[in-house]
Design a protein around this motif. Structure first.
Motif, PDB file in Angstrom:
ATOM      1  N   ASP A   9       0.821  -1.122  -0.104  1.00  0.00           N
ATOM      2  CA  ASP A   9      -0.093  -0.030   0.139  1.00  0.00           C
ATOM      3  C   ASP A   9       0.808   1.441  -0.026  1.00  0.00           C
ATOM      4  N   ARG A  10       2.127   1.245   0.293  1.00  0.00           N
ATOM      5  CA  ARG A  10       2.866   2.178   0.706  1.00  0.00           C
ATOM      6  C   ARG A  10       4.198   2.618  -0.690  1.00  0.00           C
ATOM      7  N   ILE A  11       4.021   1.415  -1.575  1.00  0.00           N
ATOM      8  CA  ILE A  11       4.994   1.597  -2.602  1.00  0.00           C
ATOM      9  C   ILE A  11       4.306   1.600  -4.196  1.00  0.00           C
ATOM     10  N   THR A  12       5.080   1.992  -5.139  1.00  0.00           N
ATOM     11  CA  THR A  12       4.638   2.045  -6.492  1.00  0.00           C
ATOM     12  C   THR A  12       6.035   1.193  -7.018  1.00  0.00           C
ATOM     13  N   LEU A  13       5.482   0.227  -7.959  1.00  0.00           N
ATOM     14  CA  LEU A  13       6.615  -0.643  -8.904  1.00  0.00           C
ATOM     15  C   LEU A  13       6.830   0.337  -9.996  1.00  0.00           C
ATOM     16  N   VAL A  14       7.979   0.439 -10.195  1.00  0.00           N
ATOM     17  CA  VAL A  14       8.450   1.391 -11.295  1.00  0.00           C
ATOM     18  C   VAL A  14       9.445   0.206 -12.152  1.00  0.00           C
ATOM     19  N   VAL A  15       8.770   0.193 -13.379  1.00  0.00           N
ATOM     20  CA  VAL A  15       9.271  -0.551 -14.447  1.00  0.00           C
ATOM     21  C   VAL A  15       9.937   0.168 -15.420  1.00  0.00           C
ATOM     22  N   LEU A  16      11.452  -0.049 -15.706  1.00  0.00           N
ATOM     23  CA  LEU A  16      11.976   0.406 -16.553  1.00  0.00           C
ATOM     24  C   LEU A  16      11.969  -0.369 -17.996  1.00  0.00           C
ATOM     25  N   ASP A  17      11.825   0.081 -19.095  1.00  0.00           N
ATOM     26  CA  ASP A  17      11.632  -0.788 -20.397  1.00  0.00           C
ATOM     27  C   ASP A  17      12.698  -0.159 -21.372  1.00  0.00           C
ATOM     28  N   VAL A  18      13.985   0.006 -21.097  1.00  0.00           N
ATOM     29  CA  VAL A  18      14.937   0.691 -21.862  1.00  0.00           C
ATOM     30  C   VAL A  18      15.524  -0.136 -23.005  1.00  0.00           C
ATOM     31  N   ARG A  19      15.387   0.037 -24.355  1.00  0.00           N
ATOM     32  CA  ARG A  19      15.815  -0.810 -25.267  1.00  0.00           C
ATOM     33  C   ARG A  19      17.159  -0.108 -26.165  1.00  0.00           C
ATOM     34  N   ILE A  20      18.086  -0.721 -26.086  1.00  0.00           N
ATOM     35  CA  ILE A  20      19.251  -0.052 -26.970  1.00  0.00           C
ATOM     36  C   ILE A  20      19.812  -0.966 -27.887  1.00  0.00           C
ATOM     37  N   TRP A  21      19.659  -0.724 -29.469  1.00  0.00           N
ATOM     38  CA  TRP A  21      20.387  -1.459 -30.338  1.00  0.00           C
ATOM     39  C   TRP A  21      21.954  -1.653 -29.957  1.00  0.00           C
ATOM     40  N   SER A  22      22.391  -2.861 -30.088  1.00  0.00           N
ATOM     41  CA  SER A  22      23.764  -3.352 -29.873  1.00  0.00           C
ATOM     42  C   SER A  22      24.838  -2.852 -30.705  1.00  0.00           C
ATOM     43  N   GLY A  23      24.362  -2.665 -32.187  1.00  0.00           N
ATOM     44  CA  GLY A  23      25.270  -2.297 -32.950  1.00  0.00           C
ATOM     45  C   GLY A  23      26.260  -3.336 -33.140  1.00  0.00           C
ATOM     46  N   ARG A  24      25.885  -4.744 -32.967  1.00  0.00           N
ATOM     47  CA  ARG A  24      26.577  -5.876 -33.336  1.00  0.00           C
ATOM     48  C   ARG A  24      25.873  -7.024 -34.019  1.00  0.00           C
ATOM     49  N   LYS A  25      26.565  -7.558 -34.484  1.00  0.00           N
ATOM     50  CA  LYS A  25      25.939  -9.108 -35.113  1.00  0.00           C
ATOM     51  C   LYS A  25      27.093 -10.250 -34.707  1.00  0.00           C
ATOM     52  N   LYS A  26      26.515 -11.362 -34.873  1.00  0.00           N
ATOM     53  CA  LYS A  26      27.274 -12.657 -34.653  1.00  0.00           C
ATOM     54  C   LYS A  26      28.333 -12.721 -35.778  1.00  0.00           C
ATOM     55  N   LEU A  27      29.619 -13.024 -35.198  1.00  0.00           N
ATOM     56  CA  LEU A  27      30.710 -13.260 -36.051  1.00  0.00           C
ATOM     57  C   LEU A  27      30.795 -14.556 -36.934  1.00  0.00           C
ATOM     58  N   ARG A  28      30.821 -14.414 -38.297  1.00  0.00           N
ATOM     59  CA  ARG A  28      30.583 -15.632 -39.000  1.00  0.00           C
ATOM     60  C   ARG A  28      32.051 -15.985 -39.348  1.00  0.00           C
ATOM     61  N   ALA A  29      32.183 -17.345 -39.881  1.00  0.00           N
ATOM     62  CA  ALA A  29      33.315 -17.767 -40.126  1.00  0.00           C
ATOM     63  C   ALA A  29      34.124 -17.038 -41.544  1.00  0.00           C
ATOM     64  N   GLU A  30      33.421 -16.632 -42.587  1.00  0.00           N
ATOM     65  CA  GLU A  30      33.720 -15.925 -43.405  1.00  0.00           C
ATOM     66  C   GLU A  30      34.412 -14.327 -43.266  1.00  0.00           C
ATOM     67  N   ASP A  31      34.101 -14.109 -41.958  1.00  0.00           N
ATOM     68  CA  ASP A  31      34.533 -12.620 -41.520  1.00  0.00           C
ATOM     69  C   ASP A  31      35.810 -12.773 -41.350  1.00  0.00           C
ATOM     70  N   LEU A  32      36.392 -13.776 -40.820  1.00  0.00           N
ATOM     71  CA  LEU A  32      37.955 -14.189 -40.569  1.00  0.00           C
ATOM     72  C   LEU A  32      38.679 -14.486 -41.923  1.00  0.00           C
ATOM     73  N   HIS A  33      38.166 -14.978 -43.060  1.00  0.00           N
ATOM     74  CA  HIS A  33      38.953 -15.081 -43.937  1.00  0.00           C
ATOM     75  C   HIS A  33      39.432 -13.854 -44.707  1.00  0.00           C
ATOM     76  N   LEU A  34      40.638 -13.312 -44.245  1.00  0.00           N
ATOM     77  CA  LEU A  34      41.025 -12.017 -44.627  1.00  0.00           C
ATOM     78  C   LEU A  34      42.377 -12.277 -45.530  1.00  0.00           C
ATOM     79  N   ALA A  35      42.571 -11.327 -46.355  1.00  0.00           N
ATOM     80  CA  ALA A  35      43.785 -11.372 -47.236  1.00  0.00           C
ATOM     81  C   ALA A  35      44.879 -10.992 -46.334  1.00  0.00           C
ATOM     82  N   ASP A  36      46.249 -11.503 -46.594  1.00  0.00           N
ATOM     83  CA  ASP A  36      47.273 -11.236 -46.097  1.00  0.00           C
ATOM     84  C   ASP A  36      47.463 -11.300 -44.706  1.00  0.00           C
TER      85      ASP A  36
END
Length: 343
Positions: A9-36
């Motif tokens: 009776d004396r409290i309020t439940l405050v719920v935060l829903d803050v979503r932030i794009w990570s700016g990342r993607k899963k690393l794939r095998a072909e990403d590591l096939h780099l020249a030289d």
């Protein structure tokens, strides 16, 4: 101990829903096939993921999320995936969260407007990995759907079968002590190797005291800790360094506040022989607004400014009654016995 209903009776439940794009993607095998035999730079690849945009423009979003969490924790405690906040302080918190949401939305608009330009500039800074980045680029429309600042304020009413709600309520006090421990974890460093207390430490004592005071109704063990702080603050000198017995007592308080279990034991021990207030009774030391009124610790901070500043040519003169009347502070229920329990 109050009942579940008396607490909800004396409290309020405050719920935060803050979503932030990570700016990342899963690393794939072909990403590591780099020249030289090139090795992806740290700013591009880490822990099995790769960045698909410059991380700098995303930092304001994380800062605003942290600000929202700190605002909730300043007067509340973690509860049911959100924060339990005293009802009388909820309006002020709601205004602060609305302000942060407005700032978050403004940053979102700026980020999306500059998204393509910033992406091209970032790719041009690491041209050897252009192909790997472009394969994972997210359209701006997708990114827009992953940025959101939401907050909900909910009143809690236990149902006929509340499940384990009573257990969650019972654990609120331990949660408050754990949060205070984090706030005060470096407070003792203000005393180590010194013979007088620096003014910056008083700010931490103030924040801890205000948090405990406004949540003291959820667990009777909290109020004795507030009383110990109030008693020490009341005896601090107005125009002299904090040293000697008061310095040692402050160190004892710092050690107390930096240990959740010790605070709980101290509160329980001090309660022996005291009668608990009736449910619904006002707690004298409880702040009356979201932004707590300045306490004596804050008043003393300005007065100690020159006393502890090595660059200051002379001590600051005491503030007169006409310049800044000192607010009355509630008297503790009993004076601790020299805080001998700390050592």
């Amino acid at each position: 101990m109050y009942t579940t209903t008396e607490i909800t009776d004396r409290i309020t439940l405050v719920v935060l829903d803050v979503r932030i794009w990570s700016g990342r993607k899963k690393l794939r095998a072909e990403d590591l096939h780099l020249a030289d035999g090139a090795i992806p730079p740290e700013e591009l690849v880490s822990l099995g993921s790769k960045r698909v945009c410059d991380p700098e423009p995303l930092k304001p979003f994380h800062r605003l999320k942290q600000s929202a969490e700190r605002a909730c924790l300043r007067i509340g405690t973690r509860f049911l995936g959100g924060f339990a906040v005293p009802k009388e302080l909820t309006p002020g918190l709601a205004q602060e969260l609305d302000r942060l949401k407005t700032e978050f939305d403004r940053h979102t608009q700026t980020f999306l407007a500059d998204y393509d330009r910033d992406l091209e500039r970032w790719i041009s800074s690491i041209p050897a990995f252009e192909a790997a980045i472009r394969r994972a680029v997210e359209p701006v429309e997708v990114v827009a759907g992953r940025l959101r600042f939401g907050h909900q304020l909910v009143e809690i009413k236990p149902s006929a079968q509340p499940g384990t709600l009573a257990e969650e309520i019972e654990g609120l006090g331990d949660g408050v002590f754990a949060e205070v421990e984090q706030m005060a974890r470096e407070l003792s460093l203000s005393f180590e190797g010194k013979d007088k207390l620096h003014r910056r430490a008083l700010g931490t004592f103030t924040r801890v005291r205000d948090k405990l005071a406004c949540l003291s109704f959820i667990d009777p063990r909290i109020q004795p800790v507030v009383d110990s702080l109030d008693d020490w603050v009341r005896r601090l000198p107005m125009a002299a360094p904090i040293e000697g017995a008061l310095f040692n007592e402050g160190l004892g308080l710092a050690l107390l506040l930096s240990d959740a279990e010790r605070m709980a034991r101290h509160g329980a021990g001090q309660l022996a022989g005291f009668e608990m207030p009736e449910p619904g009774a006002e707690v004298a030391s409880e702040p009356a607004a979201f932004i707590p009124e300045p306490s004596p610790v804050e008043d003393l901070t300005s007065e100690f400014a020159a006393l502890f500043d090595e660059d200051s040519p002379s001590p600051v003169a005491p503030i007169t009654e006409h310049e800044a009347p000192r607010p009355e502070y509630p008297a503790p229920r009993a004076k601790p016995e020299a805080l001998s329990f700390f050592f």
